[in-house]
Design a protein around this motif. Structure first.
Motif, PDB file in Angstrom:
ATOM      1  N   ILE A   7       0.849  -1.662   0.179  1.00 11.99           N
ATOM      2  CA  ILE A   7      -0.099   0.527   0.132  1.00 11.99           C
ATOM      3  C   ILE A   7       0.990   1.526  -0.582  1.00 11.99           C
ATOM      4  O   ILE A   7       0.966   2.100  -0.809  1.00 11.99           O
ATOM      5  N   VAL A   8       2.347   1.496   0.768  1.00 13.19           N
ATOM      6  CA  VAL A   8       3.162   2.287   0.346  1.00 13.19           C
ATOM      7  C   VAL A   8       3.697   2.409  -0.354  1.00 13.19           C
ATOM      8  O   VAL A   8       3.501   3.404  -0.511  1.00 13.19           O
ATOM      9  N   MET A   9       3.837   1.231  -0.888  1.00 13.25           N
ATOM     10  CA  MET A   9       4.386   1.780  -2.748  1.00 13.25           C
ATOM     11  C   MET A   9       3.921   2.300  -3.508  1.00 13.25           C
ATOM     12  O   MET A   9       4.149   3.121  -4.368  1.00 13.25           O
ATOM     13  N   VAL A  10       2.402   1.891  -3.510  1.00 14.39           N
ATOM     14  CA  VAL A  10       1.328   2.306  -4.106  1.00 14.39           C
ATOM     15  C   VAL A  10       1.202   4.169  -4.179  1.00 14.39           C
ATOM     16  O   VAL A  10       1.321   4.220  -4.413  1.00 14.39           O
ATOM     17  N   LEU A  11       1.033   4.356  -2.492  1.00 13.06           N
ATOM     18  CA  LEU A  11       1.246   5.983  -2.319  1.00 13.06           C
ATOM     19  C   LEU A  11       2.087   6.686  -2.848  1.00 13.06           C
ATOM     20  O   LEU A  11       1.865   7.532  -4.063  1.00 13.06           O
ATOM     21  N   ILE A  12       3.425   6.218  -2.642  1.00 12.96           N
ATOM     22  CA  ILE A  12       4.467   6.526  -2.993  1.00 12.96           C
ATOM     23  C   ILE A  12       4.679   6.736  -4.175  1.00 12.96           C
ATOM     24  O   ILE A  12       5.108   7.727  -5.096  1.00 12.96           O
ATOM     25  N   ALA A  13       4.213   5.920  -5.571  1.00 13.91           N
ATOM     26  CA  ALA A  13       4.180   5.974  -7.112  1.00 13.91           C
ATOM     27  C   ALA A  13       3.188   7.306  -7.101  1.00 13.91           C
ATOM     28  O   ALA A  13       2.702   8.180  -8.097  1.00 13.91           O
ATOM     29  N   TYR A  14       2.020   7.267  -6.208  1.00 14.40           N
ATOM     30  CA  TYR A  14       0.151   8.425  -6.720  1.00 14.40           C
ATOM     31  C   TYR A  14       1.057   9.862  -6.611  1.00 14.40           C
ATOM     32  O   TYR A  14       1.734  10.241  -7.100  1.00 14.40           O
ATOM     33  N   ARG A  15       2.461   9.690  -5.542  1.00 12.29           N
ATOM     34  CA  ARG A  15       2.576  11.427  -4.766  1.00 12.29           C
ATOM     35  C   ARG A  15       3.700  11.129  -5.839  1.00 12.29           C
ATOM     36  O   ARG A  15       4.127  12.559  -6.065  1.00 12.29           O
ATOM     37  N   ILE A  16       4.784  10.005  -6.532  1.00 16.12           N
ATOM     38  CA  ILE A  16       5.860  10.876  -7.764  1.00 16.12           C
ATOM     39  C   ILE A  16       4.628  11.302  -8.717  1.00 16.12           C
ATOM     40  O   ILE A  16       5.258  12.371  -9.395  1.00 16.12           O
ATOM     41  N   PHE A  17       3.793  10.596  -9.592  1.00 16.17           N
ATOM     42  CA  PHE A  17       3.111  10.723 -10.360  1.00 16.17           C
ATOM     43  C   PHE A  17       2.391  12.306 -10.224  1.00 16.17           C
ATOM     44  O   PHE A  17       2.141  13.276 -11.267  1.00 16.17           O
ATOM     45  N   SER A  18       1.407  12.537  -8.741  1.00 14.28           N
ATOM     46  CA  SER A  18       1.140  13.818  -9.024  1.00 14.28           C
ATOM     47  C   SER A  18       2.148  15.224  -9.041  1.00 14.28           C
ATOM     48  O   SER A  18       2.293  16.173  -9.541  1.00 14.28           O
ATOM     49  N   PHE A  19       3.475  14.455  -8.256  1.00 10.66           N
ATOM     50  CA  PHE A  19       4.584  15.420  -8.854  1.00 10.66           C
ATOM     51  C   PHE A  19       5.094  15.530  -9.913  1.00 10.66           C
ATOM     52  O   PHE A  19       4.910  16.814 -10.320  1.00 10.66           O
ATOM     53  N   LEU A  20       4.998  15.153 -10.920  1.00  7.71           N
ATOM     54  CA  LEU A  20       5.481  15.330 -13.114  1.00  7.71           C
ATOM     55  C   LEU A  20       3.953  15.970 -13.719  1.00  7.71           C
ATOM     56  O   LEU A  20       4.142  16.383 -14.331  1.00  7.71           O
ATOM     57  N   CYS A  21       2.753  15.540 -12.421  1.00  6.88           N
ATOM     58  CA  CYS A  21       1.715  16.395 -13.434  1.00  6.88           C
ATOM     59  C   CYS A  21       1.723  17.939 -12.829  1.00  6.88           C
ATOM     60  O   CYS A  21       1.525  18.947 -13.862  1.00  6.88           O
ATOM     61  N   GLU A  22       2.048  18.741 -11.407  1.00  9.06           N
ATOM     62  CA  GLU A  22       2.972  19.283 -11.234  1.00  9.06           C
ATOM     63  C   GLU A  22       3.603  20.450 -11.751  1.00  9.06           C
ATOM     64  O   GLU A  22       3.780  21.210 -12.073  1.00  9.06           O
ATOM     65  N   VAL A  23       4.398  19.808 -12.377  1.00 11.57           N
ATOM     66  CA  VAL A  23       6.216  20.296 -13.183  1.00 11.57           C
ATOM     67  C   VAL A  23       5.797  21.029 -13.819  1.00 11.57           C
ATOM     68  O   VAL A  23       5.154  20.307 -15.361  1.00 11.57           O
ATOM     69  N   LYS A  24       5.814  22.207 -14.550  1.00 15.73           N
ATOM     70  CA  LYS A  24       6.296  23.048 -15.958  1.00 15.73           C
ATOM     71  C   LYS A  24       6.557  22.629 -17.186  1.00 15.73           C
ATOM     72  O   LYS A  24       5.878  22.691 -17.995  1.00 15.73           O
ATOM     73  N   ALA A  25       7.758  22.746 -16.146  1.00 21.67           N
ATOM     74  CA  ALA A  25       8.914  22.678 -17.111  1.00 21.67           C
ATOM     75  C   ALA A  25       8.947  21.224 -17.559  1.00 21.67           C
ATOM     76  O   ALA A  25       8.847  19.920 -16.930  1.00 21.67           O
ATOM     77  N   PHE A  26       9.491  20.338 -18.804  1.00 21.12           N
ATOM     78  CA  PHE A  26       9.575  19.039 -19.591  1.00 21.12           C
ATOM     79  C   PHE A  26      10.795  18.094 -19.597  1.00 21.12           C
ATOM     80  O   PHE A  26      12.273  19.163 -19.903  1.00 21.12           O
ATOM     81  N   ALA A  27      11.347  17.160 -18.920  1.00 17.26           N
ATOM     82  CA  ALA A  27      13.410  17.061 -18.877  1.00 17.26           C
ATOM     83  C   ALA A  27      12.711  15.811 -18.698  1.00 17.26           C
ATOM     84  O   ALA A  27      11.639  14.903 -19.159  1.00 17.26           O
ATOM     85  N   TRP A  28      13.456  15.083 -19.638  1.00 21.35           N
ATOM     86  CA  TRP A  28      14.229  13.687 -20.143  1.00 21.35           C
ATOM     87  C   TRP A  28      14.027  12.849 -18.796  1.00 21.35           C
ATOM     88  O   TRP A  28      13.615  11.984 -18.640  1.00 21.35           O
ATOM     89  N   TRP A  29      14.840  13.388 -17.574  1.00 18.88           N
ATOM     90  CA  TRP A  29      14.683  12.130 -16.507  1.00 18.88           C
ATOM     91  C   TRP A  29      12.863  11.803 -16.070  1.00 18.88           C
ATOM     92  O   TRP A  29      13.205  11.592 -15.535  1.00 18.88           O
ATOM     93  N   MET A  30      11.957  13.568 -16.502  1.00 15.05           N
ATOM     94  CA  MET A  30      10.513  12.893 -16.074  1.00 15.05           C
ATOM     95  C   MET A  30      10.061  11.838 -16.788  1.00 15.05           C
ATOM     96  O   MET A  30       9.237  10.906 -16.428  1.00 15.05           O
ATOM     97  N   ILE A  31      11.350  10.875 -17.802  1.00 15.59           N
ATOM     98  CA  ILE A  31      10.041   9.355 -18.318  1.00 15.59           C
ATOM     99  C   ILE A  31      10.256   8.680 -17.944  1.00 15.59           C
ATOM    100  O   ILE A  31      10.209   7.824 -17.401  1.00 15.59           O
TER     101      ILE A  31
END
Length: 80
Positions: A21-45
């Motif tokens: 459950i914690v792993m899924v929550l961390i994955a969700y947090r990472i995904f929400s971080f990626l959605c908040e970032v305005k600029a695209f960078a290669w490491w986001m993939i």
């Protein structure tokens, strides 16, 4: 995942369920971080792929542990 299917210790299964459950929550947090970032960078993939893998593995581990706990609840004679 084969070891989860053969596990008879309920404490270990609850710990695996919690970790999944914690792993899924961390994955969700990472995904929400990626959605908040305005600029695209290669490491986001790479971060997005890691997020997907973490979420899938966490979900599968939690699901297997939950199913095994239900099985052991219904078959008390197998619990040590």
């Amino acid at each position: 995942m084969k070891k989860i299917k053969e596990c008879r210790n309920e404490t270990t299964l609850v710990a695996l369920l919690f970790i999944g459950i914690v792993m899924v929550l961390i994955a969700y947090r990472i995904f929400s971080f990626l959605c908040e970032v305005k600029a695209f960078a290669w490491w986001m993939i790479l971060l997005g792929a890691m997020c997907a893998a973490l979420g899938i593995v966490g979900f599968m581990m939690a699901y297997r542990a939950w199913r095994r706990l239900q099985y052991l609840r219904d078959h008390k004679d197998e619990v040590e």
